[in-house]
Scaffold this motif. Structure first.
Motif, mmCIF file in Angstrom:
data_model
loop_
_atom_site.group_PDB
_atom_site.id
_atom_site.type_symbol
_atom_site.label_atom_id
_atom_site.label_comp_id
_atom_site.label_asym_id
_atom_site.label_seq_id
_atom_site.Cartn_x
_atom_site.Cartn_y
_atom_site.Cartn_z
ATOM 1 N N SER A 55 0.331 38.605 6.611
ATOM 2 C CA SER A 55 1.222 38.483 7.766
ATOM 3 C C SER A 55 0.484 37.935 8.977
ATOM 4 O O SER A 55 -0.579 38.438 9.344
ATOM 5 C CB SER A 55 1.822 39.847 8.119
ATOM 6 O OG SER A 55 2.598 39.755 9.300
ATOM 7 N N PRO A 56 1.063 36.910 9.630
ATOM 8 C CA PRO A 56 0.477 36.446 10.902
ATOM 9 C C PRO A 56 0.522 37.510 11.984
ATOM 10 O O PRO A 56 -0.168 37.392 12.997
ATOM 11 C CB PRO A 56 1.360 35.239 11.265
ATOM 12 C CG PRO A 56 2.040 34.842 10.001
ATOM 13 C CD PRO A 56 2.215 36.107 9.217
ATOM 14 N N GLU A 57 1.353 38.540 11.783
ATOM 15 C CA GLU A 57 1.482 39.613 12.765
ATOM 16 C C GLU A 57 0.506 40.752 12.497
ATOM 17 O O GLU A 57 0.676 41.839 13.035
ATOM 18 C CB GLU A 57 2.917 40.131 12.766
ATOM 19 C CG GLU A 57 3.943 39.083 13.179
ATOM 20 C CD GLU A 57 5.361 39.595 13.077
ATOM 21 O OE1 GLU A 57 5.545 40.703 12.528
ATOM 22 O OE2 GLU A 57 6.280 38.898 13.526
ATOM 23 N N MET A 58 -0.499 40.498 11.647
ATOM 24 C CA MET A 58 -1.542 41.505 11.474
ATOM 25 C C MET A 58 -2.148 41.832 12.833
ATOM 26 O O MET A 58 -2.465 42.983 13.133
ATOM 27 C CB MET A 58 -2.637 40.987 10.534
ATOM 28 C CG MET A 58 -3.763 41.987 10.310
ATOM 29 S SD MET A 58 -5.322 41.224 9.797
ATOM 30 C CE MET A 58 -4.847 40.385 8.301
ATOM 31 N N HIS A 59 -2.304 40.804 13.671
ATOM 32 C CA HIS A 59 -2.765 40.981 15.045
ATOM 33 C C HIS A 59 -1.650 40.576 15.991
ATOM 34 O O HIS A 59 -1.105 39.478 15.873
ATOM 35 C CB HIS A 59 -4.002 40.125 15.323
ATOM 36 C CG HIS A 59 -5.264 40.656 14.717
ATOM 37 N ND1 HIS A 59 -6.124 41.476 15.399
ATOM 38 C CD2 HIS A 59 -5.783 40.517 13.481
ATOM 39 C CE1 HIS A 59 -7.140 41.797 14.618
ATOM 40 N NE2 HIS A 59 -6.957 41.231 13.432
ATOM 41 N N ALA A 117 -7.182 48.283 8.365
ATOM 42 C CA ALA A 117 -6.309 48.621 7.236
ATOM 43 C C ALA A 117 -6.153 47.427 6.297
ATOM 44 O O ALA A 117 -6.138 47.589 5.071
ATOM 45 C CB ALA A 117 -4.940 49.079 7.750
ATOM 46 N N ALA A 118 -6.021 46.232 6.870
ATOM 47 C CA ALA A 118 -5.910 45.029 6.039
ATOM 48 C C ALA A 118 -7.180 44.806 5.234
ATOM 49 O O ALA A 118 -7.134 44.471 4.042
ATOM 50 C CB ALA A 118 -5.609 43.822 6.915
ATOM 51 N N TYR A 119 -8.309 45.009 5.882
ATOM 52 C CA TYR A 119 -9.591 44.832 5.179
ATOM 53 C C TYR A 119 -9.733 45.869 4.062
ATOM 54 O O TYR A 119 -10.179 45.549 2.954
ATOM 55 C CB TYR A 119 -10.740 44.950 6.177
ATOM 56 C CG TYR A 119 -12.110 44.890 5.541
ATOM 57 C CD1 TYR A 119 -12.584 43.715 4.972
ATOM 58 C CD2 TYR A 119 -12.920 46.021 5.499
ATOM 59 C CE1 TYR A 119 -13.838 43.674 4.370
ATOM 60 C CE2 TYR A 119 -14.173 45.985 4.915
ATOM 61 C CZ TYR A 119 -14.633 44.808 4.354
ATOM 62 O OH TYR A 119 -15.856 44.757 3.756
ATOM 63 N N GLN A 178 -6.194 34.881 2.899
ATOM 64 C CA GLN A 178 -5.222 35.235 3.938
ATOM 65 C C GLN A 178 -5.869 36.067 5.036
ATOM 66 O O GLN A 178 -5.540 35.911 6.220
ATOM 67 C CB GLN A 178 -4.049 35.983 3.304
ATOM 68 C CG GLN A 178 -3.175 35.103 2.435
ATOM 69 C CD GLN A 178 -2.193 35.897 1.596
ATOM 70 O OE1 GLN A 178 -2.349 37.103 1.389
ATOM 71 N NE2 GLN A 178 -1.164 35.237 1.108
ATOM 72 N N TYR A 179 -6.797 36.964 4.649
ATOM 73 C CA TYR A 179 -7.486 37.737 5.681
ATOM 74 C C TYR A 179 -8.301 36.808 6.572
ATOM 75 O O TYR A 179 -8.329 36.979 7.802
ATOM 76 C CB TYR A 179 -8.391 38.803 5.070
ATOM 77 C CG TYR A 179 -9.135 39.564 6.143
ATOM 78 C CD1 TYR A 179 -8.568 40.671 6.751
ATOM 79 C CD2 TYR A 179 -10.374 39.129 6.619
ATOM 80 C CE1 TYR A 179 -9.210 41.339 7.784
ATOM 81 C CE2 TYR A 179 -11.020 39.785 7.645
ATOM 82 C CZ TYR A 179 -10.445 40.890 8.226
ATOM 83 O OH TYR A 179 -11.069 41.530 9.258
#
Length: 578
Positions: A77-81, A273-275, A289-290
């Motif tokens: 998601s681009p909204e990760m940040h 959390a993503a990592y 993606q990350y």
């Protein structure tokens, strides 16, 4: 009577009133003991206020939570940040939460300090506004204008009434009466003039007791009680803290101050959390993606990415996937492991071929081992297939000799050349290629060995060359069903030479096949037969050609694969193309 000029609007702290007046005012404004002069009261319920502020706080918190959790911890998601503009949402939501807390706090403090419910109270000659510990008293005797407006909804239903009191050009106060019955409201408004006349008569008669019953703050409105600062004492009422007056500004300031660290904390937790989720997603795509959307673990992901991609390629058991990873990450030190893994896949394919290979030709298996080694070394899985047909000149010369023979025997000879030209031969050649592809696909993945029919030969790639020549057998056929038919058909011998050669090696695995026509054979005449849509004079040669290529197909299958193998069963003759 006091001749001092009293302003039409007075503001004073509740603590400035004498204790006795405060008690009388509390009794006069209470719902059960309201004085007869109280026309209407807009009391503010503490429970309703707290519920309203709670709903506002919950709504702002929900908006903040909903916005913050969007894309939280999602590598795709681009909204990760959340971006910088998200600070507006964070700041607005936090300011609303702070405003709701300050508002509820103020409502609780105000209800505890006032001896009566906060709100607005209408008397015949005055109006009391108690929305703070600082009370506002309006002297309606000094009105410059008074307007009554009835509110109705879109359907014409009565909703309430607004009474606007104007004191000069700048001072205006609105007393709102909501959700009242229209008839009761009309009766209420009709009583006001009579109540005002009654109070005026009491004032002229100097009936102070009666005036106090009509309006407990009558002495204040007329200047009979001098007001100053709040009086200290046992029953003193402290004014509201000054910061309540600036609660909107304080809420905005708090929202702005808290939003930045909260925004940073949310992004950091989301990134972490993503990592962490990559541990359960050991694939190249999530790591890429990350790198696209992440921020705080870029170095770790970049270091792990080549190995993750390589393991994923190994799990796919794909030569193409492994080579792609090696090309994409040339500096990752995976070249040696990649070559070993690719060799295992080729070796596995070779072992599978050995188990299904024909045992009749001892040179087949060693040649296939050499072929696979060549394909592995070149990095190209293509094996070219070429059919070398008889030349047009040779076919024309054969037909000319056949025609001459027929003329000598007072007959006609149907031409055979058209059945071996490009348009008619291509369909038969395609069936051979399809059979080879079906058989080999059981054993070899396309990125290990793939067959490609080509006209332009690449000398650096292996080549399966199937050359065939046509020659008369010397045997002549005539129709046994029609004795008067003088047409003659010559028997055709098809000679096939197949050779699979590696680059720079003209000879490889090869075999030869000669297919002779039978003594007697049938030519179908039905329209739905493979020869039904061609002229009858050409059907005989079409049948001979089809028989020759079917024999080639069977020979190739038997020469390559064990009859009990899956590859042999898949290598079947496909439906003929007319």
């Amino acid at each position: 009577m006091n001749n001092l000029k009293i302003p039409p609007v007075q503001t004073f702290e509740i603590g400035a009133l004498p204790e006795l007046v405060r008690k009388e005012l509390a009794t006069a404004l209470a719902p059960k003991t309201a004085c007869p002069g109280l026309i209407f009261a807009n009391r503010r319920s503490l429970i309703v206020q707290l519920l309203s502020y709670t709903c506002l706080l919950a709504l702002a918190g929900f908006v903040l939570f909903l916005y913050a959790q969007g894309g939280f911890g999602e590598v795709s998601s681009p909204e990760m940040h959340d971006g910088p503009y998200s600070l507006l949402v964070y700041g607005g939501s936090l300011a609303t939460i702070a405003l709701a807390i300050l508002g509820a706090w103020r409502a609780i403090v105000l209800h505890r300090r006032l001896p009566f419910a906060p709100g607005s109270y209408l008397f015949p000659r005055s109006m009391l506004v108690a929305d703070s510990t600082a009370l506002t008293l309006l002297d309606l005797n000094q009105l410059t204008d008074e307007q009554v407006a009835h509110k109705r909804d879109g359907n014409g239903q009565y909703q309430g009434t607004d009474i606007t009191f104007q004191f000069g050009p700048k001072s205006k106060y609105v007393f709102s009466i909501r959700n009242r019955n229209a008839e009761k409201m009309a009766q209420l408004l009709q009583q006001i003039p009579a109540l005002r006349d009654q109070e005026q008569a009491m004032a002229q008669a100097q009936d102070l007791k009666g005036l106090l019953q009509f309006d407990p703050l009558y002495p204040v409105r007329t200047g009979r009680i001098k007001l100053g600062a709040s009086k200290p004492g046992k029953h003193a009422i402290a004014p509201l803290a000054p910061f309540f007056r600036w609660r909107i500004g304080i809420a905005l300031l708090l929202g702005g101050l808290i939003s930045l660290p909260l925004w940073y904390l949310r992004n950091k937790l989301s990134d972490d959390a993503a990592y962490a989720s990559l541990a359960s997603q050991p694939y190249e795509a999530p790591h890429q993606q990350y790198l696209q959307h992440g921020r705080y673990h870029i170095a770790e992901v970049q270091a792990a990415l080549p190995r993750v991609a390589f393991k994923e390629a190994l799990d796919k058991r794909s030569v193409t996937a492994i080579r792609t990873v090696l090309q994409r990450y040339p500096a990752a030190g995976l070249e040696g492991e990649g070559k070993v893994a690719i060799h295992k896949l080729y070796q596995s394919a070779f072992e599978k071929f050995k188990r299904q290979a024909a045992a009749s030709d001892p040179t087949l298996v060693p040649f296939m081992q050499a072929l696979l080694a060549n394909l592995e070394a070149s990095g190209n899985p293509s094996v070219q297939i070429r059919f070398s047909r008889p030349t047009t000149e040779a076919l024309a010369e054969m037909d000319e000799k056949l025609s001459a023979y027929a003329r000598q025997n007072q007959g006609t000879m149907a031409p055979a050349a058209p059945q071996f030209e490009a348009d008619t031969a291509a369909a038969r050649e395609t069936r051979i290629i399809e059979g080879l592809q079906r058989g080999f696909s059981v054993i070899f993945p396309n990125d290990v060995l793939s067959l490609s029919h080509t006209k332009r030969i690449n000398e650096k790639l292996p080549l399966l060359d199937i050359a065939y020549q046509i020659q008369p057998s010397g045997q002549v056929y005539t129709s046994k069903d029609e004795p008067n038919d003088k047409r003659m058909f010559v028997g055709l011998i098809c000679n096939f030479d197949a050779n699979v050669a590696l680059p720079d090696q003209p000879l490889g695995w090869q075999f030869a096949l000669s297919v002779e026509p039978p003594d007697v054979f049938e030519v179908p005449n039905e329209d739905n037969s493979p020869t039904g849509n061609i002229p009858p004079t050409e059907r005989v040669y079409r049948v001979m050609a089809e028989r020759a290529f079917d024999t080639l197909n069977a020979k190739l299958r038997a020469a390559l694969f064990n009859p009990e193998s899956e590859a042999y069963k898949r290598f079947a003759v496909s439906k003929r193309v007319p």
